[in-house]
Design an enzyme around this catalytic site. Structure first.
Site, PDB file in Angstrom:
ATOM      1  N   HIS A 165     -80.604 -21.448 -20.007  1.00  0.00           N
ATOM      2  CA  HIS A 165     -79.288 -22.123 -21.507  1.00  0.00           C
ATOM      3  C   HIS A 165     -79.323 -23.384 -21.501  1.00  0.00           C
ATOM      4  O   HIS A 165     -78.446 -24.022 -20.809  1.00  0.00           O
ATOM      5  CB  HIS A 165     -77.677 -21.525 -21.507  1.00  0.00           C
ATOM      6  CG  HIS A 165     -77.532 -21.064 -19.619  1.00  0.00           C
ATOM      7  ND1 HIS A 165     -77.677 -22.337 -18.649  1.00  0.00           N
ATOM      8  CD2 HIS A 165     -76.504 -20.137 -18.821  1.00  0.00           C
ATOM      9  CE1 HIS A 165     -77.548 -21.873 -17.805  1.00  0.00           C
ATOM     10  NE2 HIS A 165     -76.895 -20.506 -17.672  1.00  0.00           N
ATOM     11  N   ARG A 185     -70.771  -6.865 -15.883  1.00  0.00           N
ATOM     12  CA  ARG A 185     -69.519  -6.518 -15.447  1.00  0.00           C
ATOM     13  C   ARG A 185     -69.182  -5.376 -14.233  1.00  0.00           C
ATOM     14  O   ARG A 185     -68.439  -5.675 -13.713  1.00  0.00           O
ATOM     15  CB  ARG A 185     -69.017  -7.068 -15.939  1.00  0.00           C
ATOM     16  CG  ARG A 185     -68.099  -8.257 -17.057  1.00  0.00           C
ATOM     17  CD  ARG A 185     -68.417  -9.622 -16.428  1.00  0.00           C
ATOM     18  NE  ARG A 185     -68.286 -10.864 -17.607  1.00  0.00           N
ATOM     19  CZ  ARG A 185     -68.441 -11.911 -17.011  1.00  0.00           C
ATOM     20  NH1 ARG A 185     -69.295 -12.089 -15.785  1.00  0.00           N
ATOM     21  NH2 ARG A 185     -68.752 -12.976 -17.971  1.00  0.00           N
ATOM     22  N   ASN A 235     -73.340 -11.863 -10.704  1.00  0.00           N
ATOM     23  CA  ASN A 235     -72.774 -12.685 -10.511  1.00  0.00           C
ATOM     24  C   ASN A 235     -71.307 -11.630 -11.089  1.00  0.00           C
ATOM     25  O   ASN A 235     -71.178 -11.928 -11.221  1.00  0.00           O
ATOM     26  CB  ASN A 235     -72.407 -14.059 -11.042  1.00  0.00           C
ATOM     27  CG  ASN A 235     -71.912 -13.937 -12.080  1.00  0.00           C
ATOM     28  OD1 ASN A 235     -73.059 -12.917 -13.241  1.00  0.00           O
ATOM     29  ND2 ASN A 235     -71.870 -14.661 -13.599  1.00  0.00           N
ATOM     30  N   HIS A 282     -79.913 -21.305 -13.085  1.00  0.00           N
ATOM     31  CA  HIS A 282     -78.150 -22.202 -13.645  1.00  0.00           C
ATOM     32  C   HIS A 282     -78.532 -23.452 -13.600  1.00  0.00           C
ATOM     33  O   HIS A 282     -78.422 -23.515 -12.547  1.00  0.00           O
ATOM     34  CB  HIS A 282     -77.172 -20.915 -13.461  1.00  0.00           C
ATOM     35  CG  HIS A 282     -76.142 -22.079 -14.119  1.00  0.00           C
ATOM     36  ND1 HIS A 282     -75.091 -21.139 -15.414  1.00  0.00           N
ATOM     37  CD2 HIS A 282     -75.613 -23.096 -14.523  1.00  0.00           C
ATOM     38  CE1 HIS A 282     -74.537 -21.919 -15.257  1.00  0.00           C
ATOM     39  NE2 HIS A 282     -74.152 -22.896 -15.063  1.00  0.00           N
ATOM     40  N   HIS A 296     -65.550 -12.647 -21.157  1.00  0.00           N
ATOM     41  CA  HIS A 296     -63.590 -12.227 -20.867  1.00  0.00           C
ATOM     42  C   HIS A 296     -62.584 -11.639 -21.948  1.00  0.00           C
ATOM     43  O   HIS A 296     -63.503 -11.808 -22.958  1.00  0.00           O
ATOM     44  CB  HIS A 296     -63.718 -13.941 -20.071  1.00  0.00           C
ATOM     45  CG  HIS A 296     -64.347 -14.430 -19.295  1.00  0.00           C
ATOM     46  ND1 HIS A 296     -64.647 -14.075 -17.845  1.00  0.00           N
ATOM     47  CD2 HIS A 296     -65.791 -15.045 -19.470  1.00  0.00           C
ATOM     48  CE1 HIS A 296     -65.420 -14.547 -17.719  1.00  0.00           C
ATOM     49  NE2 HIS A 296     -66.337 -15.244 -18.148  1.00  0.00           N
ATOM     50  N   ASP A 331     -76.674 -15.005 -23.087  1.00  0.00           N
ATOM     51  CA  ASP A 331     -75.697 -15.340 -22.260  1.00  0.00           C
ATOM     52  C   ASP A 331     -74.441 -14.265 -22.744  1.00  0.00           C
ATOM     53  O   ASP A 331     -73.363 -14.793 -21.865  1.00  0.00           O
ATOM     54  CB  ASP A 331     -75.438 -16.540 -22.211  1.00  0.00           C
ATOM     55  CG  ASP A 331     -74.866 -17.086 -20.851  1.00  0.00           C
ATOM     56  OD1 ASP A 331     -74.951 -15.992 -19.958  1.00  0.00           O
ATOM     57  OD2 ASP A 331     -74.487 -18.137 -20.498  1.00  0.00           O
ATOM     58  N   LYS A 391     -81.919 -14.881  -9.424  1.00  0.00           N
ATOM     59  CA  LYS A 391     -81.060 -16.091  -9.728  1.00  0.00           C
ATOM     60  C   LYS A 391     -80.290 -16.785  -8.968  1.00  0.00           C
ATOM     61  O   LYS A 391     -79.769 -16.463  -8.139  1.00  0.00           O
ATOM     62  CB  LYS A 391     -80.088 -14.537 -10.479  1.00  0.00           C
ATOM     63  CG  LYS A 391     -78.984 -15.865 -11.507  1.00  0.00           C
ATOM     64  CD  LYS A 391     -79.327 -16.486 -12.685  1.00  0.00           C
ATOM     65  CE  LYS A 391     -78.270 -17.243 -13.268  1.00  0.00           C
ATOM     66  NZ  LYS A 391     -77.134 -17.188 -13.690  1.00  0.00           N
TER      67      LYS A 391
END
Ligand code: DOR
Ligand code: ZN
Length: 406
Positions: free
Chosen positions: A221, A46, A76, A167, A298, A294, A132
């Site tokens: 994943h 993050r 991200n 992904h 949050h 992963d 990615k």
């Protein structure tokens, strides 16, 4: 230290030793299993932009507490890591925070591909773990939902020998399902919207591109039987695809939304119990190469919102190893297989040097997982309340011993 590394060559031998903790105190090794410092090739720490969810001070501590001395961070962030300058800024921030954490965490960074930054990939090619690609939108604004951009990125990856992490969920299918189910409020619709078909369609495209370009394609994943079947067939054809799954797909399924609501919402979503059983088989037959966390923190208040506002992702870096070692104790997977899944296969895929770090986990005592055992900033886990063994207790890294005794 050299002595331990030289002497303890097999897992059986490794379980039977005493370790001097540096203060001439002898640590009882009888309850411990030892692995090389583990590698988590898929975390979201993050930084920059969402430090209220995690930063590299809390993230480093969570990593060590989870048994990892190397992590690979995803792009991200806010803003996304998609330019040379942003990569340098992010690196400076991370290095400062790792110093503050007082833990010698190793890390590599993935670089985000979007539809307009192909030249930037070339500028950073020597600094990154790989590229990615988000084929379906998830947390953040990275998205590559057209085949022609995918071809362009694969051509660059081929030219510079870069692996691509994917992904793999098809954006068109997700969008049309989102429209179809837009009035639904039950969390189980998350698994229906981000359907098996969305995953399968994207994985088919990845396999096609991996074959055309012969580029190492790390499919993140994996969650369904249908994807595993495609990957097994691709591997049989020697197409360079590498398969990852995560502990949540192995220990949670889509019947658990009643109990967990938004705490079970992640992308890709939870699947059926049959899919879960198939993932366990794929772990044991070698189709799945890597188990990553992963780790996608949050806050609890964000996760307590209703279906369409609740962000996707769960923290996992501190629970993956205890969950997998608890499974070992139940006879579901061997220690040798776990060493491959949690260390060797990631090391080989990304050409890392062998680690001189060691992690010692207690595989005899069982403890209730509680939120207060966690170092992640968000302090929750969908696995809290489970009775687990296999918690890492000592980490030997950079010639120092770190105690994470529970
Ligand atoms: O559930 C997820 N959370 N899936 C992703 O792809 C991203 C991640 C996040 O960053 O929150
Ligand atoms: Zn992720």
């Amino acid at each position: 230290m050299t002595k331990i590394l030289n002497v303890l060559t097999t897992l059986e031998e490794r379980r039977d030793f005493n370790l001097n903790d540096g203060n001439n105190q002898i640590i009882d090794g009888s309850k411990l299993v030892v692995f090389p410092g583990l590698i988590d090739p898929h975390v979201h720490f993050r930084v920059p932009g969402m430090e209220y969810k995690e930063d590299w001070i809390t993230g480093s501590r969570a990593a060590f507490n989870g048994g990892y001395t190397t992590v690979f961070d995803m792009p991200n962030t806010k803003p996304a890591t998609t330019t040379y300058e942003r990569l340098q800024e992010k690196t400076i921030l991370i290095n400062k925070q790792i110093v503050q954490s007082e833990l010698p965490l190793n890390y590599r960074l993935f670089f985000g591909a979007d539809k307009n930054n192909f030249q930037e990939i070339v500028r950073v090619k020597d600094q990154i773990a790989g590229i990615k690609i988000f084929m379906g939108a998830s947390t953040g604004d990275l998205l590559m939902d057209d085949e022609s951009s995918m071809h362009a990125v694969y051509a660059i990856a081929k030219a510079f020998n870069l692996p691509i992490a994917l992904h793999a969920e098809d954006e068109q299918i997700i969008r049309s399902n989102t429209e179809k189910y837009k009035n639904e409020t039950d969390f189980k619709y998350h698994s229906i919207i981000r359907s098996e078909a969305a995953a399968v369609t994207a994985v088919q495209l990845v396999i096609k591109l991996a074959k055309i370009y012969n580029v190492k394609s790390y499919i993140l994943h994996l969650s369904t039987k249908a994807e595993i079947d495609l990957i097994r067939a691709a591997k049989n054809e020697n197409i360079p695809v590498y398969a990852e799954t995560c502990a949540h797909y192995l220990f949670l399924d889509n019947s658990m939304y009643n109990k967990l609501s938004g705490l079970a919402k992640m992308n890709p979503p939870l699947r059926s119990h049959e899919d879960q059983n198939y993932l366990w088989e794929a772990i044991n037959d070698g189709t799945i190469d890597i188990i990553a966390s992963d780790h996608a923190p949050h806050t609890l208040s964000e996760k307590e919102q209703h279906l369409c506002k609740c962000p996707s992702g769960i923290p996992g870096i501190e629970t993956t190893v205890p969950l997998m070692l608890t499974a070992y104790k139940q006879g579901r997977v061997s220690l040798e297989r776990l060493e491959s899944l949690l260390y060797t296969n990631a090391k080989d895929l990304f050409n890392l040097p062998s680690s001189h770090n060691l992690v010692f986990a207690n595989i005899e005592d069982y403890y209730l997982l509680t939120n207060d055992r966690l170092y992640t900033k968000v302090k929750w886990s969908p696995f809290s309340g489970m009775n687990l063994t296999g918690y890492p207790e000592y980490i030997f890294a950079n010639n120092k011993l770190f105690l994470f005794k529970k």
